[in-house]
Structures are given as structure tokens and as C-alpha cells.
Write a protein that holds these residues in place. Structure first.
Motif, PDB file in Angstrom:
ATOM      1  N   TRP A 135      31.595   7.981  -4.926  1.00 51.19           N
ATOM      2  CA  TRP A 135      31.897   7.329  -6.201  1.00 51.19           C
ATOM      3  C   TRP A 135      31.429   5.879  -6.180  1.00 51.19           C
ATOM      4  O   TRP A 135      30.862   5.383  -7.160  1.00 51.19           O
ATOM      5  N   PHE A 176      46.132   5.584  -3.135  1.00 52.28           N
ATOM      6  CA  PHE A 176      44.911   5.882  -3.898  1.00 52.28           C
ATOM      7  C   PHE A 176      44.586   4.714  -4.830  1.00 52.28           C
ATOM      8  O   PHE A 176      43.464   4.201  -4.856  1.00 52.28           O
ATOM      9  N   ALA A 236      43.458   1.462  -3.016  1.00 58.66           N
ATOM     10  CA  ALA A 236      42.068   1.483  -2.555  1.00 58.66           C
ATOM     11  C   ALA A 236      41.134   1.149  -3.708  1.00 58.66           C
ATOM     12  O   ALA A 236      40.214   0.334  -3.562  1.00 58.66           O
ATOM     13  N   ILE A 237      41.396   1.750  -4.877  1.00 60.69           N
ATOM     14  CA  ILE A 237      40.493   1.505  -6.007  1.00 60.69           C
ATOM     15  C   ILE A 237      40.603   0.056  -6.463  1.00 60.69           C
ATOM     16  O   ILE A 237      39.600  -0.590  -6.770  1.00 60.69           O
ATOM     17  N   GLY A 251      35.077   9.164 -11.615  1.00 60.50           N
ATOM     18  CA  GLY A 251      36.396   8.527 -11.585  1.00 60.50           C
ATOM     19  C   GLY A 251      37.455   9.439 -12.180  1.00 60.50           C
ATOM     20  O   GLY A 251      38.540   9.613 -11.608  1.00 60.50           O
ATOM     21  N   PHE A 311      38.336  13.676   0.309  1.00 57.21           N
ATOM     22  CA  PHE A 311      38.663  12.546  -0.566  1.00 57.21           C
ATOM     23  C   PHE A 311      37.917  11.294  -0.137  1.00 57.21           C
ATOM     24  O   PHE A 311      37.323  10.592  -0.967  1.00 57.21           O
ATOM     25  N   ALA A 312      37.927  11.011   1.182  1.00 64.83           N
ATOM     26  CA  ALA A 312      37.256   9.796   1.663  1.00 64.83           C
ATOM     27  C   ALA A 312      35.775   9.832   1.312  1.00 64.83           C
ATOM     28  O   ALA A 312      35.213   8.845   0.822  1.00 64.83           O
ATOM     29  N   MET A 362      38.076  12.350  -9.795  1.00 63.48           N
ATOM     30  CA  MET A 362      38.904  11.940  -8.646  1.00 63.48           C
ATOM     31  C   MET A 362      40.349  11.742  -9.068  1.00 63.48           C
ATOM     32  O   MET A 362      41.278  12.091  -8.344  1.00 63.48           O
ATOM     33  N   TYR A 363      40.502  11.158 -10.260  1.00 63.48           N
ATOM     34  CA  TYR A 363      41.869  10.913 -10.718  1.00 63.48           C
ATOM     35  C   TYR A 363      42.618  12.217 -10.922  1.00 63.48           C
ATOM     36  O   TYR A 363      43.792  12.342 -10.606  1.00 63.48           O
ATOM     37  N   LEU A 384      35.228   9.454  -2.446  1.00 59.89           N
ATOM     38  CA  LEU A 384      35.439   8.052  -2.836  1.00 59.89           C
ATOM     39  C   LEU A 384      34.199   7.230  -2.510  1.00 59.89           C
ATOM     40  O   LEU A 384      33.743   6.411  -3.320  1.00 59.89           O
ATOM     41  N   LEU A 427      36.343   3.671   5.532  1.00 63.52           N
ATOM     42  CA  LEU A 427      36.984   4.597   4.590  1.00 63.52           C
ATOM     43  C   LEU A 427      37.436   5.860   5.307  1.00 63.52           C
ATOM     44  O   LEU A 427      38.588   6.280   5.188  1.00 63.52           O
TER      45      LEU A 427
END
Lengths: 120, 111, 493
Positions: C229, C282, C285-286, C269, C222-223, C272-273, C226, B100
């Protein structure tokens, strides 16, 4: 190298050493020490963010001019956040050590691969 | 035809590998369902590439299909990788973390 | 001032402390817990939509008293304290969580003669923290409450006195100690780049070009978020430990744990959104993690012989559907994901409590040693079967409505293969569930099967019936919730 950079490198080193210990060391207590390293590395990283070279404590005292204070005080938010996250880290650590005690009594060993390996 | 024969053999292989363990006899159906689910869904996921490039998706789907056919008992292999062993769990967690950070950091550096 | 918003967090925390103090006195503890467990969904229903500024700060008031040289600066618009935002979507999820918690506590009282103060403490503390997680508009505060949730989850497993629960708790702690600090680091990177942890401030700074949206700090943040999350929701690579956690708790505990996971997943979620939706790939990845979650967990559950682990894997696989809706990223698909999340809380609670009665009756969860339980209680068997239908998406239940919505959203967005995949996974869920149901309830009873208890308590039957009614109501009148979800999803994108 200034102090902030040095502390950031130290926090990176803490996290990497901690991750290494948490992944590769078999002894449960040493694994937990590694995990404590990860947490402290993250805390150190946060505290570095608020550092200001030559700055003052972010308390506004009588007699200070507002402009001087704004230009010279450290950023107080990370300090407030770190206080909370230290408490969380300590409680996590306490729960883990308590579990380690129970597991040692149950299995008579601290080797993680024997306690939580494939056959378990 | 040879490929089809190989497919049938591999299903028999799953059956015999499961029935060696007397306890899982009634779960052959479950293992087969898992096998088909993994097979079909991985192919479908490969088809997802068509949003990037149609030719790439064709090549990847064919490659994936051939690879899966030749390594057929996928479900039992995947199951053994997802046991409750802490070493395997931490391994996959660390691999995901590394991928990631690497992909997102270097991938977005040149946007 | 709307005092009911902070009360949603304060009441369960107070209740947690009080039940712990009165640990030995069963009647007092039971009375307090039931009253509080009823009060939580009631407060959620009664509270008016609003915003709570802690410390009395209100950015509009502060802005009017700022010195003139600060007006228009980035710092002038920042919030100086924690902000709770309560809207109708939070109302729905806190209400559903409260109902599930009430029924779980009721079931716990019916199945255990002596109640344990610490166990109830953990349940209420967990409810308080997920409520705060949903309400909070501050990513650091979310991290704090998420860590408290994780600790209470560990506590619930440890307090469950099942086989090997300490080992699973330790594994969850170790993996959590990798996931949690990474989330904190991600928060730290965002704080370092933007200087605030309030979501609205971050969005303001990003949308007004005060910071470069692709600056390395934000991207690494962000990484890491994520990754955090994935840990909070139990998506791969955390799906094995999450399902192990569910299968090691008491049935009522598992119902609550799954509710916690769904709310953590939703809160992070949505955050992050709101913050990171501008990042290219983005959504891809999800979607990738969603596919992995669905396929791996459902395949594992099909191969499982322990029915509690099977249900646990099904529950984790269903989380993949929620992530899929988020990943597709259209208004309709996000609404479908929220609807699926609401259904997931109710349906898995039904299945955990319903199938938990099998464990209660026989003290075994191995499907190979079970059979013929329909003779023990046919009402419960039928309710569990209907719950399984709801899980797999059979009309007229709520699972059908949300999955239909998800498949339609995938088709509308042009992702035909995802729609097909979602249907195939649902079919395998149905197959797995029916197989488990057949082996536990319908096949002939093995001779050596002994019963630990003769009858299922009435309170358990009542709890499952209530959950089934909620499923049916949401299935027949989906507009009750989708009318709220669709505009909310429109505001997100």
C-alpha cells in the motif's frame, strides 16, 4: 521434508537472493536478474499453496465420484492466479530490459551508481 | 541562554551553508520553514505518545527537543538523505520492509 | 444485469487498442480519444449501483444447487469468480478521474501538434486499470490491475521526453519490483490462510471464526500488503520516487499520474480497512506513515527550487492527509479522508496543468530563472493562485471543507496534536505555494528569460477553468459528496 516444504524454502531463497541482488549489485543487468528472481520466488510461493501430496489434476472427468475428487484434487485457484502474475512479471521484465538498453546507449555504462547516483 | 545562542548560531549556519551555493539564495526562507516544520512536527509526534504513557511522552519530548536543538540544521540533513540517488531510496525501502515485517510479526505473536 | 459496470473497464481498454492502431492518423485519433474521454465520466454517471459477477456466477444461485453435505461449510459461501461492486463512492471517483483524464487529453491535443498513439494508449490503459482497481472486490485482481497501472505510469514518463526521464523510470521500476512482488506475496499469504482472495469471503471467514485472526500467515500478509500500500500510494519511503515521477511527466501526464496514485491508495486503503481493521495498532501504524508523508514531503517541497518538483512534493504531502484520515479511524475522519481524496484529484490536476503552462511558455522549470509571467497571461495566473488556495485550504474552496472536516474529526477523536499538526502543515503548504507563485509570476522578469511559445492554448485555459469550477462547487456544496461518504465510512468501521 516433503515437496511442498522444499518448494516453499526454495521460494524463500529465491526472494532473498533476489532482494540481495536488487539492493547490493551495481550492474544494471544483474540487478534486473535479481528482480526477476523476486518475481519468480513470489510465483513459486503461490503455486506451492495449491499443492497436494498425491493429488490429481483439478479436472472433473466422467466416472469420478465427487467425494473422491473433492478429497484428492489439487487446489486450482493458485494455478490460475500464477498464470496471470507470470504474464505481469514477464512484461515488467521486458520494460526494464528495454529501459536498460536505452540507458546503456545514453551513458555508455551499466553501472547503476554512475547512472543514478547522488550527483545525477 | 547558551541554548538560545546555539539556536541562533545554527540558523546562521543554515544561512551561510546555503548562501555558499549562489543559486539558492532566495530559498533561505524555504529552508527555514522546512526546519521549523520538521522541528515542531517531530515534537508533536512525540507528544502523540501520551496516549500510551504520559511520563514516557514527557521524557521523549524533552529528549527530542534537546537532541534537535543540538543538531540544529535538520532540514539540510534530511534533504541530503532524500536525494534521487537509487542507493538511498532502496536502502530506506528495505529498512521499512524489514521493520514492518519484524514489528508486525513478532509484535502480534503474543497478542 | 447491469452491463454498464464492465463497460467502464472495457471502453477505455478498447479505446487504448484502437488509438494505438490508428497511431499515424491524427484526426481519427483525436476524435476517438475525445469521444471516449467524454464517455468514461458519462458511463460512471449513468450506471446504476450494482454488483457484477463475472463468469455468470452468483453465489446465491450456486448455493441453492449445492449438495447437502456442503451446506453451511465455509467453501459453500465462497465466490467462484471475480466480483465488481459499483456503489456511489466508486461513481464519484471514477467520474472525477474521467473528467481529469478528459481535460488532460484535451490539453495534450492543444499543446502538441502531432499526437502520439502510444501515449494515448498508456493514458487509456491506465484509466481502465484504475477503474477496475476501484471496482474490483478481489485482492488478486486488484494486484494485477495495480501492476498494469504501475507499468502505464512508467510508460507515461518514458513517453514524456523530458530530461532524465529514463533514469527516473528505471528507478521507479526497480523500487516497484521490490514493492509489487511483496504485495503479491501478501496476497499469497492470505490465500494460503483463508483459501480465497475475495474480500467479502475473507471478511466472512474472519468474522465467523473459521480462521484464527492472529495466525502467522494473516499477520505476515498484513505486513506485506501494508508495504504494498505504501508503494502504491507513494507514502514514505516511496515519496521521493513518486514526486520524481510526477515531475518528469508532461504536465497533463502528471495530472493523470496523481489521479492514478490517489485511486490506488483509496482502493487498497479501503480493502485493508475492511480486512485488517481488527489488528491492534493498525491505526497507529497508518498515522505514523501519514505524519512522515506530510512532514517529509512538505519540508522537501519548501526547500525545492524546481517548481514542478515542488508541486509534486506538495501533491505527495497531500496524500498524507488522506492517510491521516484513514488512520484516525472514526466514521467522520474516514469520510474526511475520502473527501480529501476527491479534492486532491481535482486540485493537483489543476496545479499540474496550470503550472505546466509556465513550462510550456518558457521550457524551464527552475524558479530562479523565472519571473514576471503574470504579464504573459494574467487569467491563468489568477486561476493558478486560486488553485493554490484550494490546495492549502482557504475558504470557500473544497480543500478548506475537507481539511476542516479532518481537523474536526481529529479533535473529536481526542487527537489534539494531530489537529495542530495538520494545521501547521497546511500553513507551510500555503507558504510554499505563495513563494513559488511569487517567484514565477510576480517578481521582475529576468532579462535572459526567453519564450518558446507566445500564448497559452485556449483548451488549457478551459481545462483549468473547469477544474477550478469543480473546486468551487465542491467547496460551496460539500454535501454533494459528503452525503455519500459519511454513510459509506459508517459501513466500513
Amino acid at each position: 521434508m516433503d515437496l511442498q516444504m522444499a518448494s516453499l524454502f526454495a521460494s524463500g531463497a529465491f526472494i532473498i537472493i533476489g532482494l540481495f541482488a536488487a539492493v547490493f549489485i551495481d550492474n544494471l543487468i544483474k540487478k534486473i536478474i535479481g528482480i526477476a528472481f523476486i518475481e519468480e520466488g513470489a510465483n513459486l510461493f503461490l503455486i506451492c499453496l495449491g499443492y497436494k501430496a498425491g493429488g490429481v489434476v483439478p479436472i472433473f472427468l466422467p466416472g469420478m465420484s465427487a467425494d473422491w475428487f473433492a478429497a484428492n484434487s489439487a487446489y486450482p485457484l493458485p494455478q490460475a492466479l500464477v498464470l496471470t502474475s507470470i504474464v505481469i512479471g514477464a512484461s515488467t521484465l521486458a520494460v526494464m530490459l528495454a529501459l536498460a538498453m536505452v540507458l546503456y546507449r545514453k551513458h555508455g555504462t551499466l553501472s547503476v551508481s554512475e547512472m543514478m547516483g547522488d550527483e545525477k | 541562554m547558551a541554548l538560545y545562542q546555539k539556536f541562533l548560531d545554527s540558523i546562521k549556519g543554515i544561512k551561510s551553508s546555503l548562501s555558499k551555493d549562489p543559486t539558492t539564495m532566495d530559498n533561505v526562507s524555504g529552508a527555514l520553514a522546512a526546519e521549523f516544520l520538521i522541528f515542531v512536527s517531530l515534537i508533536l509526534a512525540a507528544l502523540f505518545l501520551r496516549h500510551v504513557s504520559v511520563i514516557a511522552s514527557v521524557v521523549v519530548v524533552i529528549l527530542a527537543a534537546v537532541l534537535f536543538f543540538t543538531n540544529m540544521p535538520l532540514a539540510s540533513k534530511i534533504k541530503s538523505e532524500q536525494s534521487d540517488s537509487l542507493e538511498k531510496m532502496t536502502f530506506y525501502v528495505m529498512v521499512t520492509l524489514g521493520i514492518l515485517i519484524a514489528v508486525i510479526y513478532w509484535g502480534l505473536k503474543y497478542v | 444485469m447491469n452491463y454498464l459496470i464492465p463497460l467502464m473497464v472495457v471502453v477505455p481498454i478498447l479505446a487504448a487498442l484502437i488509438v494505438n492502431i490508428f497511431g499515424g492518423k491524427d484526426k481519427t485519433v483525436k476524435a476517438i480519444s475525445l469521444v471516449v474521454a467524454i464517455a468514461i465520466p458519462l458511463i460512471a454517471i449513468l450506471a446504476a449501483v450494482g454488483v457484477q459477477y463475472f463468469g455468470g456466477h452468483d453465489p446465491t444461485l450456486i448455493a441453492s444447487s449445492l449438495p447437502s453435505n456442503l451446506v453451511g461449510a465455509l467453501a459453500a459461501s465462497y465466490n467462484t469468480g471475480i466480483v465488481y461492486v459499483f456503489e456511489n463512492i466508486e461513481r464519484i471517483f471514477i467520474f472525477l478521474m474521467g473528467i481529469v483524464a478528459f481535460l488532460a487529453v484535451l490539453t495534450y491535443f492543444a499543446e502538441k501538434k502531432e499526437v502520439s498513439g502510444p501515449y494515448l494508449y498508456l493514458i487509456f490503459m491506465g484509466i481502465a486499470s484504475v477503474t477496475a482497481l476501484m471496482l474490483s472486490n478481489d485482492i488478486f485482481n486488484m494486484y494485477v490491475f495495480f501492476e498494469i497501472t504501475a507499468l502505464t505510469q512508467v510508460g507515461i514518463i518514458v513517453a514524456s521526453s523530458t530530461e532524465d526521464n529514463y533514469e527516473i523510470a528505471m528507478k521507479y521500476m526497480i523500487l516497484g519490483a521490490i514493492g509489487g512482488p511483496m504485495l503479491l506475496l501478501g496476497v499469497g499469504f492470505i490465500l494460503g490462510t483463508i483459501g480465497s482472495v475475495n474480500i467479502n469471503d475473507i471478511i466472512y471467514a474472519l468474522s465467523n471464526n473459521f480462521v484464527n485472526p492472529y495466525s502467522p500467515g494473516l499477520v505476515i500478509g498484513f505486513a506485506l500488503i501494508l508495504f504494498g500500500w505504501l508503494y502504491s500510494a507513494g507514502l514514505p519511503p516511496f515519496h521521493t520516487i513518486k514526486s520524481a515521477v510526477y515531475s518528469k511527466a508532461r504536465p497533463n501526464g502528471s495530472a493523470i499520474l496523481q489521479g492514478f496514485s490517489v485511486l490506488c491508495m483509496l482502493a487498497f486503503g479501503i480493502a485493508m480497512y475492511k480486512i485488517f481493521a481488527y489488528i491492534p495498532y493498525f491505526n497507529t501504524a497508518i498515522i505514523g506513515f501519514a505524519i512522515l508523508a506530510m512532514v517529509l514531503s512538505i519540508a522537501m517541497s519548501a526547500m525545492e527550487v524546481d517548481f514542478r518538483r515542488m508541486i509534486a512534493f506538495l501533491a505527495v504531502g497531500e496524500l498524507g492527509f488522506i492517510a491521516l484520515g484513514f488512520g484516525i479511524g472514526t466514521q467522520y475522519s474516514i469520510a474526511a479522508a475520502l473527501f480529501q481524496a476527491a479534492n486532491e484529484i481535482v486540485i493537483t490536476a489543476l496545479l499540474f496543468i496550470g503550472f505546466g503552462t509556465v513550462y510550456y511558455l518558457t521550457k524551464t522549470s527552475d524558479t530562479r530563472k523565472l519571473g514576471g509571467l503574470i504579464a504573459a497571461d494574467s487569467t491563468m495566473a489568477i486561476m493558478v493562485l486560486l488553485g493554490g488556495f484550494a490546495l492549502a485550504g482557504v475558504p470557500p474552496f473544497n480543500g478548506f471543507q475537507s481539511k476542516l472536516m479532518l481537523v474536526q474529526a481529529a479533535l473529536d477523536a481526542g487527537y489534539t496534536e494531530l489537529a495542530v499538526l495538520a494545521i501547521i502543515v497546511s500553513v507551510v503548504i500555503f507558504f510554499t505555494f505563495v513563494k513559488a507563485f511569487h517567484t514565477v509570476y510576480l517578481q521582475p522578469k529576468p532579462k535572459e528569460l526567453k519564450f518558446a511559445h507566445e500564448k497559452i492554448p485556449k483548451a488549457t485555459v478551459f481545462s483549468v477553468a473547469v477544474l477550478l469550477i469543480i473546486c468551487l462547487v465542491l467547496g460551496i456544496f460539500p454535501n454533494i459528496v459528503t452525503d455519500i461518504f459519511i454513510p459509506f465510512a459508517g459501513g466500513l468501521i
